[in-house]
Design a protein around this motif. Sequence first.
Motif, PDB file in Angstrom:
ATOM      1  N   MET A  89       0.132   4.802  35.547  1.00  0.00           N
ATOM      2  CA  MET A  89      -0.464   4.677  34.227  1.00  0.00           C
ATOM      3  C   MET A  89      -0.873   6.056  33.708  1.00  0.00           C
ATOM      4  O   MET A  89      -1.200   6.946  34.467  1.00  0.00           O
ATOM      5  CB  MET A  89      -1.718   3.801  34.286  1.00  0.00           C
ATOM      6  N   THR A  90      -0.922   6.202  32.399  1.00  0.00           N
ATOM      7  CA  THR A  90      -1.444   7.405  31.769  1.00  0.00           C
ATOM      8  C   THR A  90      -2.701   7.017  31.013  1.00  0.00           C
ATOM      9  O   THR A  90      -2.718   6.023  30.317  1.00  0.00           O
ATOM     10  CB  THR A  90      -0.412   7.992  30.794  1.00  0.00           C
ATOM     11  N   TRP A  91      -3.737   7.828  31.106  1.00  0.00           N
ATOM     12  CA  TRP A  91      -5.003   7.500  30.468  1.00  0.00           C
ATOM     13  C   TRP A  91      -5.283   8.573  29.421  1.00  0.00           C
ATOM     14  O   TRP A  91      -5.919   9.582  29.674  1.00  0.00           O
ATOM     15  CB  TRP A  91      -6.096   7.415  31.526  1.00  0.00           C
ATOM     16  N   ARG A  92      -4.788   8.338  28.197  1.00  0.00           N
ATOM     17  CA  ARG A  92      -4.904   9.319  27.128  1.00  0.00           C
ATOM     18  C   ARG A  92      -6.358   9.672  26.828  1.00  0.00           C
ATOM     19  O   ARG A  92      -6.680  10.820  26.532  1.00  0.00           O
ATOM     20  CB  ARG A  92      -4.272   8.772  25.843  1.00  0.00           C
ATOM     21  N   VAL A  93      -7.228   8.681  26.844  1.00  0.00           N
ATOM     22  CA  VAL A  93      -8.612   8.894  26.440  1.00  0.00           C
ATOM     23  C   VAL A  93      -9.262   9.999  27.265  1.00  0.00           C
ATOM     24  O   VAL A  93      -9.939  10.874  26.723  1.00  0.00           O
ATOM     25  CB  VAL A  93      -9.401   7.574  26.563  1.00  0.00           C
ATOM     26  N   THR A  94      -9.077   9.975  28.578  1.00  0.00           N
ATOM     27  CA  THR A  94      -9.700  10.966  29.442  1.00  0.00           C
ATOM     28  C   THR A  94      -9.066  12.332  29.245  1.00  0.00           C
ATOM     29  O   THR A  94      -9.770  13.339  29.076  1.00  0.00           O
ATOM     30  CB  THR A  94      -9.587  10.538  30.913  1.00  0.00           C
ATOM     31  N   ARG A  95      -7.760  12.402  29.262  1.00  0.00           N
ATOM     32  CA  ARG A  95      -7.080  13.688  29.127  1.00  0.00           C
ATOM     33  C   ARG A  95      -7.374  14.346  27.781  1.00  0.00           C
ATOM     34  O   ARG A  95      -7.669  15.541  27.712  1.00  0.00           O
ATOM     35  CB  ARG A  95      -5.578  13.497  29.289  1.00  0.00           C
ATOM     36  N   LEU A  96      -7.308  13.572  26.704  1.00  0.00           N
ATOM     37  CA  LEU A  96      -7.515  14.134  25.378  1.00  0.00           C
ATOM     38  C   LEU A  96      -8.982  14.417  25.082  1.00  0.00           C
ATOM     39  O   LEU A  96      -9.293  15.073  24.093  1.00  0.00           O
ATOM     40  CB  LEU A  96      -6.943  13.191  24.320  1.00  0.00           C
ATOM     41  N   GLY A  97      -9.869  13.945  25.937  1.00  0.00           N
ATOM     42  CA  GLY A  97     -11.288  14.212  25.760  1.00  0.00           C
ATOM     43  C   GLY A  97     -11.773  15.461  26.466  1.00  0.00           C
ATOM     44  O   GLY A  97     -12.974  15.755  26.455  1.00  0.00           O
ATOM     45  N   LEU A 125     -14.514  11.651  21.831  1.00  0.00           N
ATOM     46  CA  LEU A 125     -13.486  12.523  21.263  1.00  0.00           C
ATOM     47  C   LEU A 125     -12.109  12.109  21.765  1.00  0.00           C
ATOM     48  O   LEU A 125     -11.142  12.063  20.996  1.00  0.00           O
ATOM     49  CB  LEU A 125     -13.765  13.979  21.643  1.00  0.00           C
ATOM     50  N   GLY A 126     -12.015  11.796  23.056  1.00  0.00           N
ATOM     51  CA  GLY A 126     -10.739  11.387  23.619  1.00  0.00           C
ATOM     52  C   GLY A 126     -10.205  10.121  22.978  1.00  0.00           C
ATOM     53  O   GLY A 126      -9.009   9.994  22.724  1.00  0.00           O
ATOM     54  N   THR A 127     -11.090   9.176  22.709  1.00  0.00           N
ATOM     55  CA  THR A 127     -10.679   7.934  22.054  1.00  0.00           C
ATOM     56  C   THR A 127     -10.177   8.209  20.642  1.00  0.00           C
ATOM     57  O   THR A 127      -9.148   7.667  20.211  1.00  0.00           O
ATOM     58  CB  THR A 127     -11.852   6.940  22.011  1.00  0.00           C
ATOM     59  N   ARG A 128     -10.887   9.057  19.930  1.00  0.00           N
ATOM     60  CA  ARG A 128     -10.483   9.402  18.569  1.00  0.00           C
ATOM     61  C   ARG A 128      -9.104  10.048  18.570  1.00  0.00           C
ATOM     62  O   ARG A 128      -8.231   9.708  17.758  1.00  0.00           O
ATOM     63  CB  ARG A 128     -11.527  10.350  17.972  1.00  0.00           C
ATOM     64  N   ARG A 129      -8.887  10.987  19.471  1.00  0.00           N
ATOM     65  CA  ARG A 129      -7.589  11.659  19.551  1.00  0.00           C
ATOM     66  C   ARG A 129      -6.495  10.716  20.026  1.00  0.00           C
ATOM     67  O   ARG A 129      -5.353  10.795  19.570  1.00  0.00           O
ATOM     68  CB  ARG A 129      -7.702  12.859  20.494  1.00  0.00           C
ATOM     69  N   ALA A 130      -6.822   9.829  20.948  1.00  0.00           N
ATOM     70  CA  ALA A 130      -5.820   8.886  21.461  1.00  0.00           C
ATOM     71  C   ALA A 130      -5.353   7.942  20.361  1.00  0.00           C
ATOM     72  O   ALA A 130      -4.174   7.594  20.291  1.00  0.00           O
ATOM     73  CB  ALA A 130      -6.391   8.098  22.635  1.00  0.00           C
ATOM     74  N   ARG A 131      -6.258   7.526  19.497  1.00  0.00           N
ATOM     75  CA  ARG A 131      -5.884   6.651  18.391  1.00  0.00           C
ATOM     76  C   ARG A 131      -4.930   7.371  17.435  1.00  0.00           C
ATOM     77  O   ARG A 131      -3.970   6.792  16.938  1.00  0.00           O
ATOM     78  CB  ARG A 131      -7.143   6.177  17.650  1.00  0.00           C
ATOM     79  N   ASP A 166     -13.968  18.298  37.682  1.00  0.00           N
ATOM     80  CA  ASP A 166     -15.418  18.298  37.851  1.00  0.00           C
ATOM     81  C   ASP A 166     -16.098  19.307  36.936  1.00  0.00           C
ATOM     82  O   ASP A 166     -17.269  19.137  36.580  1.00  0.00           O
ATOM     83  CB  ASP A 166     -15.790  18.596  39.307  1.00  0.00           C
ATOM     84  N   ILE A 167     -15.394  20.367  36.566  1.00  0.00           N
ATOM     85  CA  ILE A 167     -16.018  21.384  35.717  1.00  0.00           C
ATOM     86  C   ILE A 167     -15.572  21.259  34.259  1.00  0.00           C
ATOM     87  O   ILE A 167     -16.061  21.987  33.403  1.00  0.00           O
ATOM     88  CB  ILE A 167     -15.721  22.811  36.232  1.00  0.00           C
ATOM     89  N   LEU A 168     -14.655  20.330  33.987  1.00  0.00           N
ATOM     90  CA  LEU A 168     -14.217  20.068  32.611  1.00  0.00           C
ATOM     91  C   LEU A 168     -14.397  18.584  32.324  1.00  0.00           C
ATOM     92  O   LEU A 168     -13.440  17.828  32.251  1.00  0.00           O
ATOM     93  CB  LEU A 168     -12.753  20.483  32.428  1.00  0.00           C
ATOM     94  N   PRO A 169     -15.642  18.128  32.193  1.00  0.00           N
ATOM     95  CA  PRO A 169     -15.871  16.692  31.976  1.00  0.00           C
ATOM     96  C   PRO A 169     -15.271  16.235  30.659  1.00  0.00           C
ATOM     97  O   PRO A 169     -15.129  16.997  29.700  1.00  0.00           O
ATOM     98  CB  PRO A 169     -17.396  16.587  31.969  1.00  0.00           C
ATOM     99  N   ALA A 170     -14.898  14.972  30.612  1.00  0.00           N
ATOM    100  CA  ALA A 170     -14.259  14.419  29.423  1.00  0.00           C
ATOM    101  C   ALA A 170     -15.292  13.892  28.437  1.00  0.00           C
ATOM    102  O   ALA A 170     -16.264  13.238  28.816  1.00  0.00           O
ATOM    103  CB  ALA A 170     -13.305  13.298  29.825  1.00  0.00           C
ATOM    104  N   ASN A 171     -15.062  14.182  27.167  1.00  0.00           N
ATOM    105  CA  ASN A 171     -15.827  13.598  26.070  1.00  0.00           C
ATOM    106  C   ASN A 171     -15.050  12.363  25.629  1.00  0.00           C
ATOM    107  O   ASN A 171     -14.063  12.472  24.905  1.00  0.00           O
ATOM    108  CB  ASN A 171     -15.958  14.620  24.930  1.00  0.00           C
ATOM    109  N   LEU A 172     -15.468  11.197  26.072  1.00  0.00           N
ATOM    110  CA  LEU A 172     -14.670   9.993  25.862  1.00  0.00           C
ATOM    111  C   LEU A 172     -14.627   9.565  24.403  1.00  0.00           C
ATOM    112  O   LEU A 172     -13.643   8.966  23.961  1.00  0.00           O
ATOM    113  CB  LEU A 172     -15.180   8.860  26.745  1.00  0.00           C
TER     114      LEU A 172
END
Length: 216
Positions: free
Chosen positions: A1-9, A30-36, A22-28
Amino acid sequence: MTWRVTRLGRAYTGFRRRELDDILPANLALGTRRARAAILLMLALPGSAYLYQGEELGLAEVEDLPAGSLEDPIWARSGRTIRGRDGCRVPLPWAGEATPFEFGPEGSHPWLPQPASWRTLTAQAEARDPGSMLSLYRAALRIRREHPGLASDAFRWLPGPDGTLLFERGGGLRCAVNLSTRSIDLPPDARVVVASAQLDGHALSPDCAAWFERPA
């Protein structure tokens, strides 16, 4: 699976380097907005579209799985320093208010634990929410199937403001993607067919996309 929300956040959205997670936490959010926006971009392009299980619900990667549940070979090969892809393999939540969210019989335990927060992200819950990720996918896929402009190979780039992508398919259907840090205005006569986020009048916010038509 690919999880766009995490990567794009994440601040770094290129090729995945899991040792940096661990040092680049995801902004979910923002990730959701970009994934949409990304899904509208992909579905507006010519050619086949591939959707990976879980993307249609907007699920984020589960990054706090118990160490004892991890089975990805890289976990062992890295001396248990790189967690691997198990966070992308957690069973999908279908319905209900508690695990296993009807992925299995009530009281059963999937091989990877599902977050309790997924109760609001089940397929059942999202099907009832017109603003959910699932509803956006279904709307875009329906339009992609029915709109004659998306049935052909017709495609041409159009000029647009810096930091944006703008192109036209057949039948005058256009796709605008705002990759900049400021809102952009769609043409005043634009008829929006579908958008990844609520528009402010004809203004398309950063990290958003829209399909629209203009009078002939």
